[in-house]
Design a protein around this motif. Sequence first.
Motif, PDB file in Angstrom:
ATOM      1  N   VAL A   4       1.181  -0.545   0.036  1.00 43.41           N
ATOM      2  CA  VAL A   4      -0.142   0.081   0.069  1.00 43.41           C
ATOM      3  C   VAL A   4       1.170   1.077  -0.302  1.00 43.41           C
ATOM      4  N   ALA A   5       1.997   1.252   0.638  1.00 45.47           N
ATOM      5  CA  ALA A   5       2.743   2.380   0.809  1.00 45.47           C
ATOM      6  C   ALA A   5       3.405   3.326  -0.527  1.00 45.47           C
ATOM      7  N   LYS A   6       4.399   1.762  -1.345  1.00 41.09           N
ATOM      8  CA  LYS A   6       4.676   1.880  -2.227  1.00 41.09           C
ATOM      9  C   LYS A   6       4.035   2.507  -3.485  1.00 41.09           C
ATOM     10  N   ARG A   7       3.235   2.115  -4.046  1.00 46.54           N
ATOM     11  CA  ARG A   7       1.115   2.464  -4.079  1.00 46.54           C
ATOM     12  C   ARG A   7       1.085   4.096  -4.048  1.00 46.54           C
ATOM     13  N   VAL A   8       1.379   4.416  -2.464  1.00 46.71           N
ATOM     14  CA  VAL A   8      -0.067   5.969  -2.926  1.00 46.71           C
ATOM     15  C   VAL A   8       1.394   7.003  -2.621  1.00 46.71           C
ATOM     16  N   GLY A   9       3.191   6.762  -2.291  1.00 48.23           N
ATOM     17  CA  GLY A   9       4.213   7.128  -2.122  1.00 48.23           C
ATOM     18  C   GLY A   9       3.641   7.123  -0.555  1.00 48.23           C
ATOM     19  N   ALA A  10       3.851   7.045   0.401  1.00 45.30           N
ATOM     20  CA  ALA A  10       3.465   6.757   2.045  1.00 45.30           C
ATOM     21  C   ALA A  10       5.286   6.367   2.428  1.00 45.30           C
ATOM     22  N   LYS A  11       5.143   6.822   3.310  1.00 47.84           N
ATOM     23  CA  LYS A  11       6.754   6.436   4.314  1.00 47.84           C
ATOM     24  C   LYS A  11       6.590   6.137   5.730  1.00 47.84           C
ATOM     25  N   TYR A  12       5.487   6.614   5.705  1.00 50.16           N
ATOM     26  CA  TYR A  12       5.213   6.563   7.583  1.00 50.16           C
ATOM     27  C   TYR A  12       3.626   5.962   7.285  1.00 50.16           C
ATOM     28  N   MET A  13       3.527   4.264   8.087  1.00 55.07           N
ATOM     29  CA  MET A  13       1.954   3.908   8.980  1.00 55.07           C
ATOM     30  C   MET A  13       2.239   3.988  10.175  1.00 55.07           C
ATOM     31  N   THR A  14       0.985   4.200  10.496  1.00 47.97           N
ATOM     32  CA  THR A  14       0.915   3.962  12.171  1.00 47.97           C
ATOM     33  C   THR A  14       0.617   2.094  13.053  1.00 47.97           C
TER      34      THR A  14
ATOM     35  N   ASP B  28      12.815   1.584   2.716  1.00 44.57           N
ATOM     36  CA  ASP B  28      13.105   2.827   2.895  1.00 44.57           C
ATOM     37  C   ASP B  28      11.761   3.454   3.429  1.00 44.57           C
ATOM     38  N   LEU B  29      10.978   1.864   4.297  1.00 43.65           N
ATOM     39  CA  LEU B  29       9.749   2.808   5.193  1.00 43.65           C
ATOM     40  C   LEU B  29       9.781   2.915   6.583  1.00 43.65           C
ATOM     41  N   VAL B  30       9.153   3.647   7.905  1.00 40.34           N
ATOM     42  CA  VAL B  30       9.391   3.626   8.540  1.00 40.34           C
ATOM     43  C   VAL B  30       7.759   3.209   9.133  1.00 40.34           C
ATOM     44  N   MET B  31       7.860   2.589  11.260  1.00 41.72           N
ATOM     45  CA  MET B  31       6.568   3.077  11.212  1.00 41.72           C
ATOM     46  C   MET B  31       5.984   3.411  12.824  1.00 41.72           C
ATOM     47  N   VAL B  32       5.610   4.290  12.337  1.00 41.78           N
ATOM     48  CA  VAL B  32       5.530   5.008  13.739  1.00 41.78           C
ATOM     49  C   VAL B  32       4.907   4.475  13.924  1.00 41.78           C
ATOM     50  N   LEU B  33       5.369   4.905  16.511  1.00 40.85           N
ATOM     51  CA  LEU B  33       4.901   3.973  17.178  1.00 40.85           C
ATOM     52  C   LEU B  33       3.340   5.414  17.685  1.00 40.85           C
ATOM     53  N   GLU B  34       2.649   5.049  18.178  1.00 43.77           N
ATOM     54  CA  GLU B  34       1.504   5.810  18.370  1.00 43.77           C
ATOM     55  C   GLU B  34       1.177   6.190  20.273  1.00 43.77           C
ATOM     56  N   PRO B  35       1.798   6.249  21.202  1.00 41.24           N
ATOM     57  CA  PRO B  35       1.041   6.092  22.478  1.00 41.24           C
ATOM     58  C   PRO B  35      -0.119   6.825  22.525  1.00 41.24           C
TER      59      PRO B  35
ATOM     60  N   SER C 274      15.702   0.691  15.374  1.00 44.23           N
ATOM     61  CA  SER C 274      16.153   1.090  14.061  1.00 44.23           C
ATOM     62  C   SER C 274      15.688   1.685  13.204  1.00 44.23           C
ATOM     63  N   PRO C 275      15.679   2.510  12.317  1.00 43.97           N
ATOM     64  CA  PRO C 275      15.340   3.894  11.259  1.00 43.97           C
ATOM     65  C   PRO C 275      14.019   3.070  10.835  1.00 43.97           C
ATOM     66  N   ALA C 276      13.762   2.260  10.921  1.00 42.56           N
ATOM     67  CA  ALA C 276      12.614   2.244  10.635  1.00 42.56           C
ATOM     68  C   ALA C 276      10.768   1.603  11.638  1.00 42.56           C
ATOM     69  N   CYS C 277      11.746   2.252  13.416  1.00 43.33           N
ATOM     70  CA  CYS C 277      11.297   1.677  13.868  1.00 43.33           C
ATOM     71  C   CYS C 277      11.188   3.405  14.551  1.00 43.33           C
ATOM     72  N   LYS C 278       9.695   4.888  14.862  1.00 47.84           N
ATOM     73  CA  LYS C 278      10.073   5.352  15.589  1.00 47.84           C
ATOM     74  C   LYS C 278       8.921   6.110  15.852  1.00 47.84           C
ATOM     75  N   ILE C 279       8.275   7.319  16.811  1.00 48.86           N
ATOM     76  CA  ILE C 279       7.229   7.816  17.140  1.00 48.86           C
ATOM     77  C   ILE C 279       6.224   8.368  16.847  1.00 48.86           C
ATOM     78  N   LEU C 280       5.189   8.524  16.989  1.00 49.95           N
ATOM     79  CA  LEU C 280       3.939   9.734  16.248  1.00 49.95           C
ATOM     80  C   LEU C 280       3.682  10.086  17.378  1.00 49.95           C
ATOM     81  N   PHE C 281       4.038  11.048  17.111  1.00 50.20           N
ATOM     82  CA  PHE C 281       3.520  12.211  19.119  1.00 50.20           C
ATOM     83  C   PHE C 281       2.500  12.768  18.954  1.00 50.20           C
ATOM     84  N   ASP C 282       1.363  11.948  19.469  1.00 56.01           N
ATOM     85  CA  ASP C 282       0.203  13.139  19.155  1.00 56.01           C
ATOM     86  C   ASP C 282       0.147  14.058  20.393  1.00 56.01           C
ATOM     87  N   ILE C 283      -0.330  15.330  20.603  1.00 54.69           N
ATOM     88  CA  ILE C 283       0.179  16.280  20.580  1.00 54.69           C
ATOM     89  C   ILE C 283      -1.731  16.172  21.924  1.00 54.69           C
ATOM     90  N   TYR C 284      -2.793  15.678  21.247  1.00 53.64           N
ATOM     91  CA  TYR C 284      -3.454  15.467  22.113  1.00 53.64           C
ATOM     92  C   TYR C 284      -3.460  14.448  22.877  1.00 53.64           C
TER      93      TYR C 284
END
Length: 307
Positions: free
Chosen positions: A135-145, A179-186, A212-222
Amino acid sequence: MKRRVFIQKGALSGSFLALGGSQLFAMQNEIKLPQRTFNLHYAPHLGMFKNSAGDDPIAQLHFMADQGFTAFEDNEMRNREVALQKKMAQVMQQRNMQMGVFVAHKIYWTAPNLTSGKLDLRDEFLKDIKASIEVAKRVGAKYMTVVPGYVDMSQNINYQTAHVIESLKQAAGLLEPEDLVMVLEPLNFYNHPGLFLKESAQAFQICKAVDSPACKILFDIYHQQIQEGNLLPNIDACWDEIAYFQMGDNPGRKEPTTGEINYKNIFKHIHSKGFKGILGMEHGNSQPGIAGEQAVIDAYVACDNFL
């Protein structure tokens, strides 16, 4: 209605020098330039401007671009028809918009999955990750939650953490070559009681362990305003592991300026640190109809006015 083609101002002069006067006039009439330029890449989602743009996702994307938004996110992208995914990707490319996050896997809201250490549930998660790569390749996304799911009350928290880290390491092994990244959302305890991942420091610890550069944080301010507060110091503390932001004011999870969070200062701080990524507008509209949609736009214009 003929599709409007976005051409950046910087590209206009070079592209049009070879055109005659009548051709230039005709092409200029086809172009709709954004109404404004934002300092950061704010990303609306489908439905946010449906009263202004209509129900068609393509029309909504064009409306977002017309308003000056340079990114878009869609939690449900992996569940949309492939033909629509491709069409949306084409429009985003034409309108110079970045694709933001989509949800990468089935989220377990009330039962343990990754925390349990069960191999069948880990395999299910990794299968979803593999599908989301396409899906990411198809839509040009780099990040997934990614949301690790519910706590396992039958296990010590440290065992649960080890199980989650192992699953994420294996997922990172799939994502890193692409070169894709999953972002972990607390997620906060109030809206999502019982989930394993709740705080930014916890996400930071896990990302360091996955290493890993493929595992980062999604910082949801709310979410983090409710869960822990102290927003700017916590953003600074885990800055090198943050790849993505999402917003919503508190209380209510509506657009900035409707609650207690000083988004103008937060955007200024994020910009001052050189952030070039996407900030997802993962919130509702505080008012109905076209007027409510304009209020959302006005809120971002006001909060983005920090220079």
